[in-house]
Design a protein around this motif. Sequence first.
Motif, short mmCIF file in Angstrom:
data_model
loop_
_atom_site.label_atom_id
_atom_site.label_comp_id
_atom_site.label_asym_id
_atom_site.label_seq_id
_atom_site.Cartn_x
_atom_site.Cartn_y
_atom_site.Cartn_z
N ALA A 120 1.21 -1.11 0.22
CA ALA A 120 0.14 -0.49 0.22
C ALA A 120 0.50 1.58 -0.17
N ARG A 124 1.05 4.00 -3.22
CA ARG A 124 0.91 5.37 -2.86
C ARG A 124 1.80 6.24 -3.15
N LEU A 131 -5.37 5.40 -1.34
CA LEU A 131 -6.52 4.49 -0.46
C LEU A 131 -7.87 5.27 0.21
N GLN A 135 -9.29 1.83 4.08
CA GLN A 135 -8.22 0.96 3.81
C GLN A 135 -7.17 1.41 4.65
#
Length: 155
Positions: A120, A124, A131, A135
């Motif tokens: 994640a 990003r 997100l 999340q």
Amino acid sequence: MRWPAAAALGLCAAQNAGSFLLMRYSKLEHADYSDMVAVLVAEGIKLAISTAAYAVECGGLPGMARSLRGDLVERRAEWMRLGVPALMYTAQNFLLFVGAANLDASAQQLAYQTKILFTALFARTLLGTRLGSAQWLSMLLLVLGVLCVQGAFDA
């Protein structure tokens, strides 16, 4: 959530947790096997299953051979790029066996799940993926779970 989705989720969760527990048990009780051989056998089984499925999709072995030959010639660079993550995945599986021999099962499972957090964060920062708040909350809960378990075993 409909029952097929819930059943699939439950099966995946059981398989994921069960694989760590089985790996841990096998390393503690039957540690006289080679980790590398275990990983290579597992990868060989996956290769055989996926090859059989692709042969069925292509209408048999001759069709599969033609398709693979053409694809290897036309997309050689793509095959090389796909080889890097495949090798990293194999190395990761080997390191899971090392972790199983040296960590408690719950600590290994939670530490392994931090891959979700790093995926994640990289998505990003490198891809600009956004997100949602749910999340990010799940990422926070994952980190807190890892910290709690690691702290419990360090004390």
